[in-house]
Design an enzyme around this catalytic site. Structure first.
Site, PDB file in Angstrom:
ATOM      1  N   LYS A 131     109.313 -69.516 -65.713  1.00  0.00           N
ATOM      2  CA  LYS A 131     108.778 -70.457 -66.713  1.00  0.00           C
ATOM      3  C   LYS A 131     109.443 -71.824 -66.590  1.00  0.00           C
ATOM      4  CE  LYS A 131     109.835 -68.147 -70.476  1.00  0.00           C
ATOM      5  NZ  LYS A 131     110.593 -67.006 -69.926  1.00  0.00           N
ATOM      6  N   ARG A 174     107.364 -66.693 -79.307  1.00  0.00           N
ATOM      7  CA  ARG A 174     107.774 -65.401 -78.767  1.00  0.00           C
ATOM      8  C   ARG A 174     107.374 -64.254 -79.693  1.00  0.00           C
ATOM      9  NH1 ARG A 174     112.295 -67.776 -75.453  1.00  0.00           N
ATOM     10  NH2 ARG A 174     113.304 -66.129 -74.295  1.00  0.00           N
ATOM     11  N   ARG A 224     120.490 -66.341 -60.698  1.00  0.00           N
ATOM     12  CA  ARG A 224     120.049 -67.687 -61.099  1.00  0.00           C
ATOM     13  C   ARG A 224     121.262 -68.545 -61.482  1.00  0.00           C
ATOM     14  NH1 ARG A 224     115.465 -68.061 -65.565  1.00  0.00           N
ATOM     15  NH2 ARG A 224     116.869 -66.809 -66.848  1.00  0.00           N
ATOM     16  N   ARG A 226     124.223 -68.603 -66.753  1.00  0.00           N
ATOM     17  CA  ARG A 226     124.021 -68.367 -68.178  1.00  0.00           C
ATOM     18  C   ARG A 226     124.647 -67.041 -68.599  1.00  0.00           C
ATOM     19  NH1 ARG A 226     117.760 -69.457 -69.470  1.00  0.00           N
ATOM     20  NH2 ARG A 226     118.263 -67.821 -70.977  1.00  0.00           N
ATOM     21  N   ARG A 273     117.120 -58.365 -72.812  1.00  0.00           N
ATOM     22  CA  ARG A 273     116.133 -59.438 -73.027  1.00  0.00           C
ATOM     23  C   ARG A 273     114.746 -58.993 -72.564  1.00  0.00           C
ATOM     24  NH1 ARG A 273     118.368 -64.117 -69.780  1.00  0.00           N
ATOM     25  NH2 ARG A 273     116.731 -65.385 -70.715  1.00  0.00           N
TER      26      ARG A 273
HETATM   27  P1  AMP Z   1     115.278 -68.685 -72.935  1.00  0.00           P
HETATM   28  O1  AMP Z   1     116.039 -69.791 -72.295  1.00  0.00           O
HETATM   29  O2  AMP Z   1     113.859 -69.074 -73.271  1.00  0.00           O
HETATM   30  O3  AMP Z   1     115.350 -67.397 -72.164  1.00  0.00           O
HETATM   31  O4  AMP Z   1     115.980 -68.405 -74.358  1.00  0.00           O
HETATM   32  C1  AMP Z   1     117.338 -68.003 -74.437  1.00  0.00           C
HETATM   33  C2  AMP Z   1     117.605 -67.331 -75.773  1.00  0.00           C
HETATM   34  O5  AMP Z   1     117.348 -68.259 -76.850  1.00  0.00           O
HETATM   35  C3  AMP Z   1     116.725 -66.136 -76.092  1.00  0.00           C
HETATM   36  O6  AMP Z   1     117.211 -64.937 -75.490  1.00  0.00           O
HETATM   37  C4  AMP Z   1     116.814 -66.103 -77.624  1.00  0.00           C
HETATM   38  O7  AMP Z   1     118.075 -65.603 -78.041  1.00  0.00           O
HETATM   39  C5  AMP Z   1     116.771 -67.585 -77.974  1.00  0.00           C
HETATM   40  N1  AMP Z   1     115.373 -68.082 -78.116  1.00  0.00           N
HETATM   41  C6  AMP Z   1     114.738 -69.005 -77.328  1.00  0.00           C
HETATM   42  N2  AMP Z   1     113.483 -69.221 -77.739  1.00  0.00           N
HETATM   43  C7  AMP Z   1     113.298 -68.409 -78.816  1.00  0.00           C
HETATM   44  C8  AMP Z   1     112.186 -68.144 -79.669  1.00  0.00           C
HETATM   45  N3  AMP Z   1     111.008 -68.751 -79.500  1.00  0.00           N
HETATM   46  N4  AMP Z   1     112.361 -67.240 -80.675  1.00  0.00           N
HETATM   47  C9  AMP Z   1     113.535 -66.635 -80.884  1.00  0.00           C
HETATM   48  N5  AMP Z   1     114.620 -66.799 -80.087  1.00  0.00           N
HETATM   49  C10 AMP Z   1     114.505 -67.691 -79.064  1.00  0.00           C
END
Ligand code: AMP
Length: 207
Positions: free
Chosen positions: A13, A87, A126, A152, A163
């Site tokens: 993404k 999400r 990554r 990360r 996740r």
């Molecule tokens: P990402 O970088 O999109 O994988 O997001 C990293 C982390 O941020 C996720 O594992 C969640 O803990 C939190 N997070 C990001 N976007 C959302 C969302 N739309 N709803 C809830 N938690 C989020």
């Protein structure tokens, strides 16, 4: 054009969003990036930092508030690409409502599909350059010498598996929601960055 990327961690993404945003001339909006920035600035409460580190979602109200404010900015007038939001179905409904209030709607939801074992390999290897935000992969897209790399905390294998479970629970409700609205496009996310970009542009009718 208002577009949403949906996909499990490691689906590409973030990588694709950067390329597609340049092509469409719209900003990339990533709730994950916004939350990481809030964390680095010491503005994210400790319980939410812990949730993120464990691979769990933060509360809907928080991310809905972040997006509601962000999409009002003038750079979103030509559209936007959302990466990592919505999400959950309450987030999807809130997004529809905030757009509808301004006479707007989503044009397309792109679901990037990649088999689970490949997702784990992609995320565990990554790395992100802290200075540029550029995403690398130690095997498939090695960083240049001198890059200031970050792994990360939530890209460790056990957290990635958590996740992925969280994602599977979420899409169970999210994809049918958008399928019902007739705007879901499923994209094969396996292949080179360029191959996947071509598939996305053709799904968007932008090629
Ligand atoms: P990402 O970088 O999109 O994988 O997001 C990293 C982390 O941020 C996720 O594992 C969640 O803990 C939190 N997070 C990001 N976007 C959302 C969302 N739309 N709803 C809830 N938690 C989020």
């Amino acid at each position: 054009m208002r577009v949403v990327f949906v996909g499990p961690p490691g689906a590409g993404k973030g990588t694709q969003a950067k390329v597609i945003c340049v092509r469409l001339g719209v900003p990339q909006i990533s709730t994950g990036d916004m939350l990481r920035a809030a964390k680095s600035a010491g503005k994210l409460p400790a319980d939410l930092v812990a949730k993120m580190a464990a691979g769990a979602l933060v509360p809907d109200g928080l991310v809905i508030g972040l997006i509601d404010e962000r999409v009002r900015a003038t750079d979103c007038t030509p559209g936007f690409l959302l990466d990592g939001f919505p999400r959950t179905s309450p987030q999807a409904e809130a997004l529809d409502q905030m757009l509808a209030k301004r006479g707007l709607k989503l044009d397309c939801v792109l679901a990037l599909e990649v088999p689970k074992e490949l997702l784990i390999e992609r995320t565990v290897l990554r790395r992100t350059d802290k200075r540029t935000g550029q995403i690398y992969h130690l095997k498939y897209s090695p960083p240049p010498p001198g890059a200031d790399l970050e792994h990360r905390a939530d890209d460790r294998e056990e957290v990635v598996r958590k996740r992925l479970d969280t994602y599977e629970g979420m899409t169970a409700e999210l994809l049918p929601y958008y399928e019902g609205h007739g705007i879901l496009r499923r994209i094969d996310g396996v292949g080179s960055v360029d191959e996947v970009t071509t598939r996305i542009l053709s799904a968007l009718g932008a090629k």
